[in-house]
Motif scaffolding. Structure first.
Motif, short mmCIF file in Angstrom:
data_model
loop_
_atom_site.label_atom_id
_atom_site.label_comp_id
_atom_site.label_asym_id
_atom_site.label_seq_id
_atom_site.Cartn_x
_atom_site.Cartn_y
_atom_site.Cartn_z
N HIS A 148 -18.70 1.09 -8.45
CA HIS A 148 -17.35 1.13 -8.55
C HIS A 148 -17.54 2.44 -9.13
N LEU A 149 -16.57 3.42 -8.94
CA LEU A 149 -16.47 4.80 -9.98
C LEU A 149 -14.95 5.02 -9.64
N ILE A 150 -14.61 5.26 -10.94
CA ILE A 150 -13.12 5.69 -11.23
C ILE A 150 -13.05 7.07 -11.74
N THR A 151 -12.26 7.77 -11.45
CA THR A 151 -12.44 9.34 -11.83
C THR A 151 -11.00 9.91 -11.59
N ALA A 152 -11.22 11.22 -12.11
CA ALA A 152 -9.82 11.99 -12.03
C ALA A 152 -9.60 12.90 -11.01
N THR A 153 -8.44 13.24 -10.43
CA THR A 153 -8.31 14.52 -9.67
C THR A 153 -9.13 15.72 -10.22
N GLY A 154 -9.80 16.50 -9.19
CA GLY A 154 -10.55 17.99 -9.53
C GLY A 154 -11.85 17.43 -9.80
N GLN A 155 -12.43 16.42 -10.36
CA GLN A 155 -13.56 16.00 -10.68
C GLN A 155 -14.56 15.93 -9.51
N ARG A 156 -16.07 15.79 -9.81
CA ARG A 156 -16.88 15.72 -8.69
C ARG A 156 -17.68 14.45 -9.18
N VAL A 157 -18.26 13.75 -8.20
CA VAL A 157 -19.10 12.58 -8.34
C VAL A 157 -19.94 12.41 -6.98
#
Lengths: 113, 113
Positions: free
Chosen positions: A10-19
């Motif tokens: 699972h990965l939760i991140t914010a708009t504009g980020q890079r994963v």
């Protein structure tokens, strides 16, 4: 267990980020595929690598890129994330380039907030 | 381009009922056809496949026959179990040397005791 591993689960991140999503194919498999599963688009092929080289491209956005390393593991990089990128990302592997069964990993669920 | 159309779900059945999930395809040449199954929270598993016209794929009591004249690959099972509850995907690969999968949108099957 298909023998294909994906991290993270699972990965939760914010708009504009890079994963970066990681995939290890089954032992001996040379071909790796990335698929995106979303509620509105269903399961879509993104990109395929064979023995380190890109071999086929599907509906992959320019903000997304991938590579396959000498040890045959693959990474999918997603940048400038948007809410609509929230989806399940599957990796699959097969022994050869064409006409083979693909074995799927458990997927990485990406949530963009 | 290639495409796969499956019946929309959910399909709701009682245990021991007969199952048919319709699948039709559009492709140039002679594709290989697949049924994949996705159990809750898991990746996709290959259920069965057929690589040429009139071939019948079978596994775990499920069957599907490659019908070129009707461009169909319907999934059937004579007696479903609660454990068959899952999402079923029909898919194809063009026999062009690259085995990227084109999927249908999936059909959810719910089997009650």
């Amino acid at each position: 267990d298909s023998g294909v591993t994906q991290t993270p689960k699972h990965l939760i991140t914010a708009t504009g980020q890079r994963v970066t999503l990681r995939c290890s194919p089954r032992s001996g498999d040379l071909s790796v595929y990335w698929y995106q599963q979303s509620l509105d688009q269903g399961l879509q092929f993104l990109i395929q690598y064979y023995n380190g080289e890109e071999r086929a491209k599907g509906n992959i956005l320019e903000r997304f890129s991938a590579q396959q390393f000498p040890d045959l593991h693959s990474e999918l990089n997603l940048s400038s994330l948007e809410l609509g990128d929230s989806a399940l990302y599957f990796c699959a592997s097969s022994l050869r380039l064409g006409g083979n069964e693909q074995f799927f990993g458990p997927g990485t669920r990406l949530t963009v907030l | 381009g290639d495409s796969v159309t499956q019946m929309e779900g959910p399909v709701t059945l009682s245990e021991e009922a007969c199952l048919t999930i319709n699948c039709t395809y559009t492709a140039t040449g002679y594709p290989s056809l697949f049924w994949y199954v996705q159990y809750p929270g898991e990746g996709l598993q290959l259920l069965l496949k057929a690589t040429k016209a009139d071939d019948k794929g079978s596994n775990k009591g499920f069957e599907a026959t490659y019908r070129k004249e009707t461009t169909s690959f319907h999934l059937e099972k004579g007696s479903v179990q609660v454990s068959d509850s899952a999402v079923y995907f029909c898919a194809l690969t063009a026999n062009s040397g690259y085995s990227t999968l084109t999927f249908g949108k999936g059909t959810m099957l719910l089997v009650s005791p």
